[in-house]
Design a protein around this motif. Structure first.
Motif, mmCIF file in Angstrom:
data_model
loop_
_atom_site.group_PDB
_atom_site.id
_atom_site.type_symbol
_atom_site.label_atom_id
_atom_site.label_comp_id
_atom_site.label_asym_id
_atom_site.label_seq_id
_atom_site.Cartn_x
_atom_site.Cartn_y
_atom_site.Cartn_z
ATOM 1 N N GLN A 113 5.976 11.426 -13.279
ATOM 2 C CA GLN A 113 4.885 11.119 -14.202
ATOM 3 C C GLN A 113 5.307 11.345 -15.656
ATOM 4 O O GLN A 113 5.015 10.509 -16.526
ATOM 5 C CB GLN A 113 3.667 11.991 -13.891
ATOM 6 C CG GLN A 113 2.490 11.754 -14.825
ATOM 7 C CD GLN A 113 1.281 12.598 -14.452
ATOM 8 O OE1 GLN A 113 1.137 13.033 -13.314
ATOM 9 N NE2 GLN A 113 0.409 12.844 -15.417
ATOM 10 N N GLU A 114 5.982 12.458 -15.924
ATOM 11 C CA GLU A 114 6.334 12.800 -17.305
ATOM 12 C C GLU A 114 7.603 12.109 -17.797
ATOM 13 O O GLU A 114 7.713 11.745 -18.966
ATOM 14 C CB GLU A 114 6.506 14.321 -17.433
ATOM 15 C CG GLU A 114 5.223 15.126 -17.275
ATOM 16 C CD GLU A 114 4.217 14.846 -18.382
ATOM 17 O OE1 GLU A 114 4.629 14.437 -19.493
ATOM 18 O OE2 GLU A 114 3.009 15.028 -18.127
ATOM 19 N N PHE A 115 8.583 11.945 -16.895
ATOM 20 C CA PHE A 115 9.887 11.425 -17.314
ATOM 21 C C PHE A 115 10.250 10.079 -16.698
ATOM 22 O O PHE A 115 11.259 9.487 -17.068
ATOM 23 C CB PHE A 115 10.984 12.441 -16.963
ATOM 24 C CG PHE A 115 10.850 13.761 -17.663
ATOM 25 C CD1 PHE A 115 11.227 13.912 -18.983
ATOM 26 C CD2 PHE A 115 10.332 14.865 -16.994
ATOM 27 C CE1 PHE A 115 11.114 15.139 -19.628
ATOM 28 C CE2 PHE A 115 10.212 16.089 -17.624
ATOM 29 C CZ PHE A 115 10.598 16.223 -18.947
ATOM 30 N N GLY A 116 9.458 9.627 -15.736
ATOM 31 C CA GLY A 116 9.767 8.358 -15.075
ATOM 32 C C GLY A 116 10.979 8.436 -14.187
ATOM 33 O O GLY A 116 11.603 7.414 -13.879
ATOM 34 N N SER A 117 11.344 9.639 -13.757
ATOM 35 C CA SER A 117 12.520 9.827 -12.911
ATOM 36 C C SER A 117 12.198 10.862 -11.846
ATOM 37 O O SER A 117 11.599 11.900 -12.147
ATOM 38 C CB SER A 117 13.716 10.294 -13.749
ATOM 39 O OG SER A 117 14.842 10.527 -12.921
ATOM 40 N N THR B 60 15.478 23.345 -18.102
ATOM 41 C CA THR B 60 15.557 24.751 -17.747
ATOM 42 C C THR B 60 14.293 25.470 -18.204
ATOM 43 O O THR B 60 13.643 25.061 -19.174
ATOM 44 C CB THR B 60 16.775 25.428 -18.397
ATOM 45 O OG1 THR B 60 16.576 25.512 -19.821
ATOM 46 C CG2 THR B 60 18.053 24.651 -18.100
ATOM 47 N N LEU B 61 13.973 26.559 -17.521
ATOM 48 C CA LEU B 61 12.830 27.371 -17.942
ATOM 49 C C LEU B 61 13.114 28.032 -19.278
ATOM 50 O O LEU B 61 12.219 28.148 -20.126
ATOM 51 C CB LEU B 61 12.518 28.424 -16.884
ATOM 52 C CG LEU B 61 11.503 28.062 -15.798
ATOM 53 C CD1 LEU B 61 10.127 27.847 -16.382
ATOM 54 C CD2 LEU B 61 11.934 26.849 -15.010
ATOM 55 N N LEU B 62 14.360 28.460 -19.481
ATOM 56 C CA LEU B 62 14.701 29.179 -20.693
ATOM 57 C C LEU B 62 14.504 28.328 -21.945
ATOM 58 O O LEU B 62 13.927 28.787 -22.941
ATOM 59 C CB LEU B 62 16.156 29.661 -20.622
ATOM 60 C CG LEU B 62 16.646 30.507 -21.796
ATOM 61 C CD1 LEU B 62 15.836 31.796 -21.912
ATOM 62 C CD2 LEU B 62 18.128 30.820 -21.643
ATOM 63 N N GLY C 184 10.113 23.871 -25.207
ATOM 64 C CA GLY C 184 10.977 22.787 -25.658
ATOM 65 C C GLY C 184 10.206 21.584 -26.159
ATOM 66 O O GLY C 184 9.201 21.713 -26.869
ATOM 67 N N THR C 185 10.645 20.387 -25.774
ATOM 68 C CA THR C 185 10.001 19.155 -26.210
ATOM 69 C C THR C 185 8.608 19.054 -25.578
ATOM 70 O O THR C 185 8.330 19.714 -24.564
ATOM 71 C CB THR C 185 10.833 17.938 -25.808
ATOM 72 O OG1 THR C 185 10.821 17.818 -24.372
ATOM 73 C CG2 THR C 185 12.273 18.072 -26.300
ATOM 74 N N ARG D 126 7.367 16.779 -23.700
ATOM 75 C CA ARG D 126 7.460 16.374 -22.299
ATOM 76 C C ARG D 126 7.926 17.523 -21.406
ATOM 77 O O ARG D 126 7.422 17.713 -20.296
ATOM 78 C CB ARG D 126 8.408 15.181 -22.153
ATOM 79 C CG ARG D 126 7.782 13.850 -22.538
ATOM 80 C CD ARG D 126 8.701 12.700 -22.184
ATOM 81 N NE ARG D 126 8.057 11.422 -22.382
ATOM 82 C CZ ARG D 126 8.618 10.247 -22.124
ATOM 83 N NH1 ARG D 126 9.863 10.210 -21.652
ATOM 84 N NH2 ARG D 126 7.970 9.126 -22.337
ATOM 85 N N GLU D 127 8.901 18.275 -21.880
ATOM 86 C CA GLU D 127 9.392 19.419 -21.107
ATOM 87 C C GLU D 127 8.276 20.446 -20.928
ATOM 88 O O GLU D 127 8.073 20.983 -19.825
ATOM 89 C CB GLU D 127 10.592 20.059 -21.801
ATOM 90 C CG GLU D 127 11.849 19.212 -21.761
ATOM 91 C CD GLU D 127 12.973 19.798 -22.597
ATOM 92 O OE1 GLU D 127 14.141 19.490 -22.319
ATOM 93 O OE2 GLU D 127 12.667 20.568 -23.541
ATOM 94 N N ARG D 128 7.566 20.723 -21.992
ATOM 95 C CA ARG D 128 6.472 21.697 -21.924
ATOM 96 C C ARG D 128 5.396 21.231 -20.944
ATOM 97 O O ARG D 128 4.914 22.010 -20.114
ATOM 98 C CB ARG D 128 5.863 21.889 -23.317
ATOM 99 C CG ARG D 128 6.766 22.632 -24.297
ATOM 100 C CD ARG D 128 6.236 22.500 -25.734
ATOM 101 N NE ARG D 128 4.876 23.005 -25.854
ATOM 102 C CZ ARG D 128 4.571 24.261 -26.160
ATOM 103 N NH1 ARG D 128 5.548 25.141 -26.390
ATOM 104 N NH2 ARG D 128 3.315 24.642 -26.265
ATOM 105 N N ALA D 129 5.030 19.963 -21.033
ATOM 106 C CA ALA D 129 3.981 19.433 -20.154
ATOM 107 C C ALA D 129 4.421 19.480 -18.692
ATOM 108 O O ALA D 129 3.666 19.899 -17.805
ATOM 109 C CB ALA D 129 3.629 18.009 -20.565
ATOM 110 N N PHE D 130 5.659 19.061 -18.438
ATOM 111 C CA PHE D 130 6.184 19.049 -17.072
ATOM 112 C C PHE D 130 6.204 20.445 -16.466
ATOM 113 O O PHE D 130 5.745 20.665 -15.334
ATOM 114 C CB PHE D 130 7.589 18.446 -17.077
ATOM 115 C CG PHE D 130 8.380 18.702 -15.826
ATOM 116 C CD1 PHE D 130 8.026 18.121 -14.619
ATOM 117 C CD2 PHE D 130 9.483 19.550 -15.860
ATOM 118 C CE1 PHE D 130 8.756 18.370 -13.454
ATOM 119 C CE2 PHE D 130 10.230 19.796 -14.719
ATOM 120 C CZ PHE D 130 9.853 19.206 -13.510
ATOM 121 N N LEU D 131 6.734 21.410 -17.192
ATOM 122 C CA LEU D 131 6.862 22.761 -16.658
ATOM 123 C C LEU D 131 5.508 23.433 -16.465
ATOM 124 O O LEU D 131 5.329 24.212 -15.517
ATOM 125 C CB LEU D 131 7.744 23.612 -17.582
ATOM 126 C CG LEU D 131 9.224 23.218 -17.602
ATOM 127 C CD1 LEU D 131 9.988 24.057 -18.626
ATOM 128 C CD2 LEU D 131 9.849 23.381 -16.224
#
Length: 222
Positions: free
Chosen positions: A120-124, A169-171, A176-177, A179-184
């Motif tokens: 959903q977030e990255f299309g992958s 990564t969680l770290l 982060g970006t 998209r990264e924040r939303a995904f995690l």
């Protein structure tokens, strides 16, 4: 589930220790204590769990039960190597000796809470989940109480690798970006619905680089 693993489960079940109170023994007579390192056969609940996990498309090898002393043991555990997503399979790194019930919950979370969020977030789709493992004979940090890791009842998750090569990564990704924040955070909230205890980067500095998930804990999510 691999054929050798299935054969091993059958053999272990057939050659196990038998009843705790064999025929002719009084109920008042206690069986001899289990010594450190003693291997015991998996019980019916574990065998059923292994069957369900295999039916979900997970690949794993059952591990013989063992006690190590000092409150540490690996009972009903497996070496989990890969899981089935909606569209493809993805691997799990460094996950050795994890309890089957925890692996079962982990498999559902990985598919429905992580793989779908990645698409959903990255299309992958997801390609790999990187972990710091499960079993570790140690106490909870700063206490004298054994950690859930001491019975292979917890998993520490460090990163997610997508099929397109992205590694979150969680770290770095927790703050982060967008998209990264939303995904995690989707993955974290989904974990809170499936595990009894979930600890993440906002809990304390010790969890800045991983999610800690375990079945016990009564719904503690932070």
């Amino acid at each position: 589930m691999r054929l050798p693993a299935l054969v091993a489960v059958i053999v272990i079940g057939l050659t196990g220790c038998g009843r705790l109170v064999p025929d002719g023994r009084s109920q008042s007579q206690k069986p001899p204590p289990v010594r450190s390192g003693t291997v015991v056969s998996p019980n019916a609940d574990t065998r059923q769990c292994l069957a369900r996990l295999g039916a979900q498309g997970s690949q794993f090898d059952p591990v013989p039960d063992a006690y190590y002393g000092g409150g540490c043991s690996t009972l009903g555990t497996i070496n989990l190597t890969s899981l089935q997503g909606d569209e493809s399979r993805f691997s799990v790194s460094n996950l050795r000796k994890v309890s089957c019930p925890l692996a079962e919950a982990f498999a559902r979370w990985a598919r429905y809470g992580v793989d779908r969020a990645a698409r959903q977030e990255f299309g992958s789709p997801l390609a790999r989940i990187e972990t710091y493992g499960s079993y570790s004979c140690r106490n909870i940090a700063g206490s004298r109480k054994r950690s859930a890791h001491a019975q292979a009842q917890a998993i520490d998750i460090a990163a997610f690798v997508l099929a397109d090569g992205q590694r979150i990564t969680l770290l770095d990704g927790w703050n982060g970006t967008p998209r990264e924040r939303a995904f995690l955070r989707v993955a974290f909230k989904s974990a809170c619905k499936r595990f009894g205890t979930v600890l993440g980067p906002d809990y304390n500095a010790a969890h800045a680089n991983h999610f800690h998930v375990e079945l016990g804990g009564g719904g503690f999510c932070r």
